[in-house]
Enzyme design. Structure first.
Site, PDB file in Angstrom:
ATOM      1  N   GLY A  35      22.013-110.400  63.995  1.00  0.00           N
ATOM      2  CA  GLY A  35      23.211-109.795  63.399  1.00  0.00           C
ATOM      3  C   GLY A  35      22.882-108.536  62.615  1.00  0.00           C
ATOM      4  O   GLY A  35      21.822-107.946  62.801  1.00  0.00           O
ATOM      5  N   LEU A  72      24.256-105.677  63.004  1.00  0.00           N
ATOM      6  CA  LEU A  72      23.966-104.864  64.189  1.00  0.00           C
ATOM      7  C   LEU A  72      24.041-103.373  63.902  1.00  0.00           C
ATOM      8  O   LEU A  72      24.794-102.927  63.044  1.00  0.00           O
ATOM      9  CB  LEU A  72      24.963-105.214  65.305  1.00  0.00           C
ATOM     10  CG  LEU A  72      24.994-106.689  65.696  1.00  0.00           C
ATOM     11  CD1 LEU A  72      26.018-106.909  66.807  1.00  0.00           C
ATOM     12  CD2 LEU A  72      23.624-107.178  66.148  1.00  0.00           C
ATOM     13  N   ALA A 111      23.149 -99.275  66.069  1.00  0.00           N
ATOM     14  CA  ALA A 111      23.227 -98.638  67.390  1.00  0.00           C
ATOM     15  C   ALA A 111      22.113 -99.101  68.330  1.00  0.00           C
ATOM     16  O   ALA A 111      22.285 -99.083  69.558  1.00  0.00           O
ATOM     17  CB  ALA A 111      23.191 -97.123  67.224  1.00  0.00           C
ATOM     18  N   GLY A 112      20.977 -99.522  67.782  1.00  0.00           N
ATOM     19  CA  GLY A 112      19.879-100.016  68.624  1.00  0.00           C
ATOM     20  C   GLY A 112      20.299-101.276  69.379  1.00  0.00           C
ATOM     21  O   GLY A 112      20.028-101.420  70.576  1.00  0.00           O
ATOM     22  N   HIS A 113      20.983-102.196  68.666  1.00  0.00           N
ATOM     23  CA  HIS A 113      21.464-103.408  69.342  1.00  0.00           C
ATOM     24  C   HIS A 113      22.500-103.049  70.408  1.00  0.00           C
ATOM     25  O   HIS A 113      22.507-103.608  71.500  1.00  0.00           O
ATOM     26  CB  HIS A 113      22.115-104.372  68.341  1.00  0.00           C
ATOM     27  CG  HIS A 113      21.190-104.878  67.279  1.00  0.00           C
ATOM     28  ND1 HIS A 113      21.242-104.445  65.983  1.00  0.00           N
ATOM     29  CD2 HIS A 113      20.190-105.792  67.328  1.00  0.00           C
ATOM     30  CE1 HIS A 113      20.326-105.072  65.263  1.00  0.00           C
ATOM     31  NE2 HIS A 113      19.668-105.900  66.046  1.00  0.00           N
ATOM     32  N   GLN A 169      11.892-102.185  71.766  1.00  0.00           N
ATOM     33  CA  GLN A 169      10.477-101.818  71.625  1.00  0.00           C
ATOM     34  C   GLN A 169      10.009-101.854  70.166  1.00  0.00           C
ATOM     35  O   GLN A 169       8.830-102.013  69.890  1.00  0.00           O
ATOM     36  CB  GLN A 169      10.290-100.398  72.164  1.00  0.00           C
ATOM     37  CG  GLN A 169       8.882 -99.859  72.022  1.00  0.00           C
ATOM     38  CD  GLN A 169       8.818 -98.345  72.133  1.00  0.00           C
ATOM     39  OE1 GLN A 169       9.777 -97.726  72.586  1.00  0.00           O
ATOM     40  NE2 GLN A 169       7.716 -97.766  71.729  1.00  0.00           N
ATOM     41  N   ASP A 193      10.066-103.951  67.730  1.00  0.00           N
ATOM     42  CA  ASP A 193       9.247-105.117  67.360  1.00  0.00           C
ATOM     43  C   ASP A 193       8.272-105.368  68.501  1.00  0.00           C
ATOM     44  O   ASP A 193       8.377-106.358  69.240  1.00  0.00           O
ATOM     45  CB  ASP A 193      10.149-106.323  67.116  1.00  0.00           C
ATOM     46  CG  ASP A 193      11.021-106.111  65.891  1.00  0.00           C
ATOM     47  OD1 ASP A 193      10.470-105.843  64.819  1.00  0.00           O
ATOM     48  OD2 ASP A 193      12.260-106.183  66.019  1.00  0.00           O
ATOM     49  N   GLN A 235       6.309-108.584  68.905  1.00  0.00           N
ATOM     50  CA  GLN A 235       7.242-109.648  69.322  1.00  0.00           C
ATOM     51  C   GLN A 235       7.446-109.619  70.841  1.00  0.00           C
ATOM     52  O   GLN A 235       7.510-110.667  71.488  1.00  0.00           O
ATOM     53  CB  GLN A 235       8.572-109.456  68.596  1.00  0.00           C
ATOM     54  CG  GLN A 235       9.715-110.295  69.111  1.00  0.00           C
ATOM     55  CD  GLN A 235      10.942-110.219  68.223  1.00  0.00           C
ATOM     56  OE1 GLN A 235      10.993-110.854  67.178  1.00  0.00           O
ATOM     57  NE2 GLN A 235      11.947-109.472  68.632  1.00  0.00           N
ATOM     58  N   SER A 281      17.855-103.109  60.768  1.00  0.00           N
ATOM     59  CA  SER A 281      18.843-103.695  59.856  1.00  0.00           C
ATOM     60  C   SER A 281      18.337-103.637  58.418  1.00  0.00           C
ATOM     61  O   SER A 281      19.120-103.669  57.470  1.00  0.00           O
ATOM     62  CB  SER A 281      19.124-105.149  60.228  1.00  0.00           C
ATOM     63  OG  SER A 281      19.490-105.222  61.580  1.00  0.00           O
TER      64      SER A 281
END
Ligand code: PAF
Length: 298
Positions: A28, A30, A32-34, A145, A147, A150, A183
């Site tokens: 959550g 959120l 613009a990347g999400h 990218q 993270d 991850q 975020s």
């Protein structure tokens, strides 16, 4: 856009969606990347599912779980506008029963850098993503990218556990001055915000040195380290193998320059990839590269 709250209803409704299905997992708050991940998933799939779940398992005892930004109503609007078909947003109690005790240990790739500084973090990420994949059964999992460790951890998990889902990694979105969208950027004060783009400048200088053919890691990193602007201080700056996250010295391509700078209690995390000599990016998935249905690529 339908909203579901339990693993059972998520699976039942996800099974009725037209395939291929793209899943964009989020916590959550959120930005613009999400949205760009959702748009990418939209362009490559018949259906798009997003999840919102602030996952307590991936926060350490002294981390920001309680104050992690939450903006559910706004997030719902953004996802609906971006064309999401189904949103899975479980409460913590529906995700983890009181006696929940399982954990996925992905091994060495999860134990260095972020894994070493945040014990249990990647086990928490791997465990929740495995649960999301079981609930949604997507064709492809969309990750940013930013993270980057991850992405390596999750690729390893999917591969090791024979999970039938592709991994798609899309580029980091940046502010005009180069700061990676996150975020947690809302935590920065004015002075920290002004210094924050120096992290990307440092990583870019490391990448340019490698592209010029320099191989001495210590020298390349010393030049990069000098570019960080106060009050930011380094947590780490390193050049690593994109699959194993082992440090490279001498440096060879492909590689990833990874860095974390601390701004007070905020950790700014970023990376720049260095392609192989034939121009193949080691992390990013080329757009529309996936066959529409079947072949699995981790
Ligand atoms: O990158 C994130 O936002 C989280 O780590 C993820 C993948 C949604 C798992 O909680």
């Amino acid at each position: 856009m339908q909203i579901v709250r339990t693993p059972g209803s998520a699976r039942a409704i996800a099974r009725t969606l037209h395939r291929p299905v793209g899943l964009v997992p989020t916590m959550g708050a959120l930005h613009a990347g999400h949205v760009s991940l959702v748009e990418r998933a939209r362009s490559e799939n018949a259906s798009v599912v997003a999840s919102i779940f602030v996952n307590p398992l991936q926060f350490g005892p002294n981390e920001d779980f309680d104050k992690y930004p939450r903006a559910f109503e706004r997030d719902v609007e953004m996802l609906a506008d971006a064309g999401v078909d189904l949103l899975y947003a479980p409460a913590v109690e529906r995700m983890y029963r009181p006696d929940f005790a399982s954990s996925i240990d992905v091994g060495p790739v999860a134990s260095s850098f972020e894994g070493a500084r945040r014990p249990g973090h990647f086990a928490g990420v791997a465990t929740v993503v495995a649960k999301l994949l079981h609930a949604i059964e997507p064709t492809s999992l969309y990750l940013g990218q930013k993270d980057v460790q991850q992405t390596a951890v999750l690729r390893a998990m999917l591969r090791d556990l024979d999970m039938p889902t592709n991994v798609v990694v899309a580029p980091t979105l940046r502010e005009r001055d180069g700061l990676a969208l996150s975020s947690r950027n809302v935590y920065l004060d004015i002075v920290q915000r002004a210094a924050a783009p120096s992290l990307y400048r440092a990583l870019s200088s490391v990448s340019r040195a490698i592209e010029r053919g320099e191989t001495d890691a210590a020298r390349i990193l010393a030049t990069g380290r000098a570019l960080l602007a106060p009050p930011l201080v380094w947590d780490y700056l390193a050049i690593v193998d994109p699959l194993t996250f082992e440090e490279l010295d001498p440096v060879r391509r492909p590689a990833v320059a990874i860095g974390v700078a601390r701004a007070g209690s905020v950790r700014l995390l970023d990376n720049v990839t260095i392609a192989s000599a034939n121009g193949v990016d080691p992390i990013l998935t080329p757009p529309h590269d996936l066959p529409r249905a079947a072949r699995i690529r981790h």
